[in-house]
Design a protein around this motif. Structure first.
Motif, PDB file in Angstrom:
ATOM      1  N   ARG A   1       0.702  -1.133   0.077  1.00 36.50           N
ATOM      2  CA  ARG A   1       0.106  -0.089   0.004  1.00 36.50           C
ATOM      3  C   ARG A   1       0.859   1.261   0.102  1.00 36.50           C
ATOM      4  O   ARG A   1       0.306   2.408   0.218  1.00 36.50           O
ATOM      5  CB  ARG A   1      -1.002  -0.134   1.261  1.00 36.50           C
ATOM      6  N   MET A   2       2.269   1.068  -0.122  1.00 37.31           N
ATOM      7  CA  MET A   2       3.116   2.484  -0.087  1.00 37.31           C
ATOM      8  C   MET A   2       2.706   3.250  -0.979  1.00 37.31           C
ATOM      9  O   MET A   2       2.547   4.476  -0.906  1.00 37.31           O
ATOM     10  CB  MET A   2       4.518   1.841  -0.613  1.00 37.31           C
ATOM     11  N   ASP A   3       2.195   3.035  -2.262  1.00 39.78           N
ATOM     12  CA  ASP A   3       1.865   4.152  -3.191  1.00 39.78           C
ATOM     13  C   ASP A   3       0.521   4.986  -2.490  1.00 39.78           C
ATOM     14  O   ASP A   3       0.686   6.279  -2.665  1.00 39.78           O
ATOM     15  CB  ASP A   3       1.202   3.565  -4.590  1.00 39.78           C
ATOM     16  N   ARG A   4      -0.385   4.350  -1.964  1.00 38.67           N
ATOM     17  CA  ARG A   4      -1.215   5.062  -1.396  1.00 38.67           C
ATOM     18  C   ARG A   4      -0.959   5.841  -0.032  1.00 38.67           C
ATOM     19  O   ARG A   4      -1.321   7.036  -0.282  1.00 38.67           O
ATOM     20  CB  ARG A   4      -2.283   3.867  -0.587  1.00 38.67           C
ATOM     21  N   TYR A   5      -0.164   5.194   0.649  1.00 32.66           N
ATOM     22  CA  TYR A   5       0.482   6.206   1.834  1.00 32.66           C
ATOM     23  C   TYR A   5       1.271   7.585   1.214  1.00 32.66           C
ATOM     24  O   TYR A   5       1.209   8.634   1.512  1.00 32.66           O
ATOM     25  CB  TYR A   5       1.252   5.489   2.613  1.00 32.66           C
TER      26      TYR A   5
ATOM     27  N   ASN B   1       3.457   5.421  12.288  1.00 29.76           N
ATOM     28  CA  ASN B   1       2.072   5.952  12.848  1.00 29.76           C
ATOM     29  C   ASN B   1       1.233   6.437  11.613  1.00 29.76           C
ATOM     30  O   ASN B   1      -0.058   6.471  11.956  1.00 29.76           O
ATOM     31  CB  ASN B   1       2.637   6.932  13.786  1.00 29.76           C
ATOM     32  N   PHE B   2       1.812   7.040  10.687  1.00 31.33           N
ATOM     33  CA  PHE B   2       1.180   7.488   9.671  1.00 31.33           C
ATOM     34  C   PHE B   2       0.504   6.353   8.942  1.00 31.33           C
ATOM     35  O   PHE B   2      -0.781   6.466   8.321  1.00 31.33           O
ATOM     36  CB  PHE B   2       2.161   8.225   8.702  1.00 31.33           C
ATOM     37  N   CYS B   3       1.287   5.383   8.584  1.00 34.81           N
ATOM     38  CA  CYS B   3       0.540   4.277   7.690  1.00 34.81           C
ATOM     39  C   CYS B   3      -0.746   3.718   8.550  1.00 34.81           C
ATOM     40  O   CYS B   3      -1.684   3.469   8.091  1.00 34.81           O
ATOM     41  CB  CYS B   3       1.499   3.057   7.580  1.00 34.81           C
ATOM     42  N   VAL B   4      -0.774   3.579   9.827  1.00 36.07           N
ATOM     43  CA  VAL B   4      -1.706   3.137  10.599  1.00 36.07           C
ATOM     44  C   VAL B   4      -2.809   4.011  10.476  1.00 36.07           C
ATOM     45  O   VAL B   4      -4.051   3.556  10.096  1.00 36.07           O
ATOM     46  CB  VAL B   4      -1.298   3.081  12.063  1.00 36.07           C
ATOM     47  N   VAL B   5      -2.662   5.293  10.260  1.00 37.86           N
ATOM     48  CA  VAL B   5      -3.888   6.167  10.255  1.00 37.86           C
ATOM     49  C   VAL B   5      -4.552   6.017   8.914  1.00 37.86           C
ATOM     50  O   VAL B   5      -5.613   6.138   8.924  1.00 37.86           O
ATOM     51  CB  VAL B   5      -3.514   7.790  10.794  1.00 37.86           C
ATOM     52  N   VAL B   6      -3.462   6.002   7.783  1.00 39.15           N
ATOM     53  CA  VAL B   6      -4.141   5.846   6.383  1.00 39.15           C
ATOM     54  C   VAL B   6      -4.834   4.694   6.486  1.00 39.15           C
ATOM     55  O   VAL B   6      -6.182   4.525   5.743  1.00 39.15           O
ATOM     56  CB  VAL B   6      -2.987   5.954   5.498  1.00 39.15           C
ATOM     57  N   ASP B   7      -4.361   3.710   6.899  1.00 40.21           N
ATOM     58  CA  ASP B   7      -5.086   2.261   6.794  1.00 40.21           C
ATOM     59  C   ASP B   7      -6.525   2.185   7.573  1.00 40.21           C
ATOM     60  O   ASP B   7      -7.430   1.844   6.943  1.00 40.21           O
ATOM     61  CB  ASP B   7      -4.342   1.263   7.302  1.00 40.21           C
TER      62      ASP B   7
END
Ligand code: GLU
Length: 462
Positions: A80-84, A188-194
């Motif tokens: 999901r890197m592109d999405r982040y 922490n950023f990835c968790v929020v986006v997810d």
């Protein structure tokens, strides 16, 4: 219309998954199931050094074994890197983040100075833009990290479903790095986006993440979104009172399957390890789902107790249908290279009350399908010369009686009468010879589950 509940389990696939970890899957699963919601599996695999596919496989195997089915996923953060990065670009455009060129050496020096001055080490905001502020000159050839502009002043407040109201002053929180110099987003950023993309309504996780929560809430707010409800579960301690961990001797969840635990017993035991429904200790999966809510989660650390788990397992073995137990016992015996047959269901019925694992049940069942060896002590104590004539007579009667419980009972009775013996005087040696153990259920029930020939051969070996 009320919102559909959506929960998730978000393990990092580093090393095997133990009881303490899987409990963090059980509660969100139960909450989703008991509210008609969805449960999502997300694999947080951004730690490339430590994450392995083998660990993912074990997580999935453990969840399958315990029946913790998920409606969506597994989603892999690495995919999901592109999405982040896209959300990160939006954050940059909206002015929520800024580049920081402070080098490692400068950060270390800052930390040292703060520690020397007895201050909490934190980033000092030197690269945070502000009206009228002149930023330091951008050093050449340095790729900056991106920092999140944490709100200044005020506080972050949430009503934790386990811990109650928590309020953290924004002054406690420095500007979090949300992208590394190579542009990869941080945890922490990835968790929020997810949690946003997956429309998670309730985050139920271990309280080792409670320090991340105010930071995550601030990122939610910057994105103009409402954060989910949080429930931070207290730690699971091992029997020595240490935090349960692989290093402290925790076993992988799947090992309990090998050791003869039933999935429903494990669910029951783990459910009670941090949640309660009055004084109920033993309950079915259906009862658990009927009763589960976030209002009765325990506030204090729970301690793992293997003896209690065994006891819970024993209760579930008693409660289980023989048809459910038989294939489990069959699997245990297959691992020992022992074949079984249709009698296994009746064997389970006869022995399940005295077994606390399916391994113990398999030990009994093996008596019917493999050779037995009584101990010298049992042989000497019970198979005495005095009783041998009675054994010979019984062998003769068993050779011709009707081969069922009533027929066998009648044969035994005739021998007792003919030889003037009491039941235990005859039953003990027969048990030792036929089952290799002096302590079995009633003799007629036991023998009727054997082939006649096997009983006679074992008695003749006396
Ligand atoms: N990946 C984290 C862990 O394994 C869980 C993060 C979360 O639930 O938000 O501890």
């Amino acid at each position: 219309m009320t919102q559909k509940t959506r929960t998730r389990f978000a393990p990092s696939p580093t090393g095997f998954i133990h009881q303490g970890n899987i409990r963090s899957a059980l509660y969100p699963w139960a909450f989703a199931r008991s509210t008609g919601g969805d449960f999502i599996l997300r694999i947080e695999d951004t730690d490339l050094e430590r994450s392995t596919q083998a660990a993912v496989d074990v997580i999935i195997e453990s969840m399958n074994w315990l029946g913790l089915d998920y409606d969506e996923g597994p989603f892999y953060q690495m995919l999901r890197m592109d999405r982040y990065k896209a959300v990160l670009a939006d954050m940059v455009a909206a002015g929520h983040v800024y580049p920081c060129y402070m080098s490692m050496a400068e950060l270390d020096a800052l930390r040292e100075a703060q520690t020397a001055a007895k201050e909490k080490p934190r980033y000092d905001g030197s690269w945070r833009p502000a009206p009228g502020k002149t930023l330091p000159p951008v050093p050449e050839g340095v790729q900056p990290v991106l920092r999140f502009k944490n709100p200044q002043g005020g506080s972050v407040v949430w009503d934790d479903k386990v811990k109650g109201r928590i309020e953290i002053s924004n002054d406690e929180l420095d500007d979090l790095v949300i992208a590394r110099p190579d542009g990869t987003p941080t945890y922490n950023f990835c968790v929020v986006v997810d949690d946003l993309d997956m429309a998670i309504t309730h985050v139920i996780r271990g309280d080792d993440h409670v320090n991340n929560t105010p930071r995550q809430i601030n990122i939610f707010k910057a994105l103009g979104k409402e954060p989910p409800v949080y429930a931070h579960l207290p730690t699971v301690l091992n029997e020595q009172g240490e935090k349960m961990s692989k290093r402290h001797g925790a076993k992988p969840v799947t090992q309990y399957r090998e050791e003869g635990y039933l999935p429903d017993a494990m669910v029951n035991y783990l459910a009670r390890l941090g949640w309660s429904h009055g004084d109920d200790e033993i309950f079915s999966r259906a009862q658990f789902l009927e009763w589960f809510n976030l209002d009765h989660l325990g506030k204090s650390a729970a301690q793992f107790d293997e003896a209690k788990l065994r006891w819970v397992n024993a209760q579930h073995i008693k409660m289980s249908a023989d048809e459910v137990l038989a294939p489990l016992v069959q699997a245990q015996l297959a691992r020992r290279g022992i074949d079984t047959d249709a009698r296994l269901t009746s064997i389970c019925a006869l022995f399940k009350d005295r077994c606390d694992t399916t391994v113990a049940l398999a030990d009994w069942a093996a008596v019917f399908y493999a050779d037995v060896q009584a101990s010298e002590a049992d042989l000497a104590q019970h198979v005495t010369d005095a009783v041998k004539p009675a054994l010979t007579l019984l062998t003769d009667k068993l050779a011709t009686c009707t081969w069922d419980k009533a027929g066998i009972a009648a044969a035994i009775k005739e021998v007792l009468t003919a030889c003037g013996l009491k039941m235990p005087q005859l039953a003990m040696p027969v048990r030792v010879l036929v089952a290799g153990n002096a302590h079995t259920p009633s003799l007629d029930a036991l023998l009727s589950l054997f082939d006649r020939e096997k009983v006679i051969a074992r008695l003749k070996a006396a």
